[in-house]
Write a protein that holds these residues in place. Structure first.
Motif, PDB file in Angstrom:
ATOM      1  N   ALA A 244       5.718  -2.599   1.570  1.00  0.00           N
ATOM      2  CA  ALA A 244       6.203  -1.238   1.797  1.00  0.00           C
ATOM      3  C   ALA A 244       7.700  -1.228   2.108  1.00  0.00           C
ATOM      4  N   THR A 251       4.099   1.858   5.583  1.00  0.00           N
ATOM      5  CA  THR A 251       2.810   1.238   5.281  1.00  0.00           C
ATOM      6  C   THR A 251       1.746   2.299   5.024  1.00  0.00           C
ATOM      7  N   LEU A 254       2.141   3.537   1.570  1.00  0.00           N
ATOM      8  CA  LEU A 254       1.637   2.511   0.669  1.00  0.00           C
ATOM      9  C   LEU A 254       0.123   2.632   0.512  1.00  0.00           C
TER      10      LEU A 254
END
Length: 326
Positions: A244, A251, A254
């Motif tokens: 990420a 994250t 992602l």
């Protein structure tokens, strides 16, 4: 089917098969059948086949039979693909006339493929540069001794810089499917594989993920970039947070991208990529199970074997037809 026929690029790609004495009958037959099937499935003639030999005389194959010869070592076009069909006793068949003809073909820009032990002839003619080449396992040691400067690949077939090779067996189908895919379309190659009942399409398995990434990239470049990072970091997998960070997203973002476009978590998708790569290496190389597990980012071969069995329903050893390890 109609779409494939209408998508045919028009020009016919010519394969010129050079038959050397005692060539592998199975290898030659599979190559010819694959191209013949491609023409039938394309509802046209995207490929043509010509069979030649030194002097244009009949050549006996490994089964003691002869295939009709179209002509001798005649002039070729730069768009032709020269396919060398040889057998176990390849060394004595590297005659001056054959080597001279192959060098002439190479100077004209032809693509050249060596089936079974055909790489030996290519090396003898000086047609192999920095690209790695492969040959039947029985000839590997003698090849390495004769041509120490030529890199031998562990793969069952190679494709690079207009030089192709196979180690024999069904690898010729892999190679021909690759050439069909590049000359016409992946769709046609898949149709041919279906007709041949060739469900274990190793090269297409490996390339399918790239095709998915390219399609996704049209809609979301970030995800395409992440998939490319995963693909190039299988031996030492990156953590989701690092993936990420590399593409400047969080994250959580992602994870949302993977759920939306791939219906999987980043961790699960990454694991599937690594296991698929492992399957590819087990089928196409002579690497040990332990070496494959390390190459795909697994610290323990036993852990790798458990995950592989859960994914494919069999152990890595069973996939290869080897005895199970205790």
């Amino acid at each position: 089917m109609d779409d494939l026929a209408s998508a045919h690029r028009g020009a016919t790609k010519r394969f010129i098969f050079l038959l050397l004495p005692n060539y592998s009958a199975m290898t030659f037959a599979m190559a010819m059948e694959t191209l013949k099937t491609a023409n039938r499935m394309a509802m046209g003639t995207p490929f043509s086949c010509v069979v030649c030999s030194e002097g244009g005389v009949p050549v006996t194959d490994s089964l003691g039979a002869e295939y009709p010869i179209d002509h001798g070592l005649e002039d070729v076009s730069r768009d032709d693909i020269i396919v060398i069909c040889s057998g176990a006793d390849v060394r004595k068949n590297c005659t001056p006339a054959v080597l001279q003809w192959l060098r002439k073909c190479a100077r004209q820009g032809c693509e050249i493929a060596g089936l079974y032990t055909g790489a030996w002839v290519m090396a003898e003619a000086g047609l192999i540069g920095e690209e790695a080449i492969t040959i039947h396992w029985e000839n590997r040691n003698s090849f390495a001794e004769k041509f120490p400067d030529v890199e031998l690949s562990d793969y069952t077939y190679t494709v690079r810089n207009k030089r192709y090779s196979t180690a024999g067996g069904t690898a010729v189908i892999d190679l021909l499917l690759t050439l069909i895919s590049e000359a016409e379309s992946p769709e046609l190659a898949n149709l041919v594989a279906d007709q041949l009942m060739y469900t274990n399409i190793r090269v297409l398995q490996h390339s399918a993920r790239v095709q998915v990434a390219e399609r996704i990239g049209m809609r979301h470049p970030k995800l395409s970039e992440i998939l490319a990072l995963m693909e190039t970091n299988l031996e030492e997998p990156l953590r989701p947070g690092d993936l990420a960070k590399t593409v400047n997203i969080s994250t959580r973002q992602l994870e949302r991208l993977f759920r939306r476009y791939l219906s999987a978590t980043p961790k699960k998708y990454y694991m599937d990529m690594r296991l698929q790569r492992a399957q590819h290496l087990l089928l196409q190389t002579s690497m040990s199970v332990t070496e494959v597990s390390v190459a795909c980012g697994f610290n323990s071969s036993s852990h790798f074997s458990r995950l592989f069995r859960a994914r494919y329903g069999m152990s890595p050893h069973r996939l290869r037809g080897e005895p199970e390890k205790g």
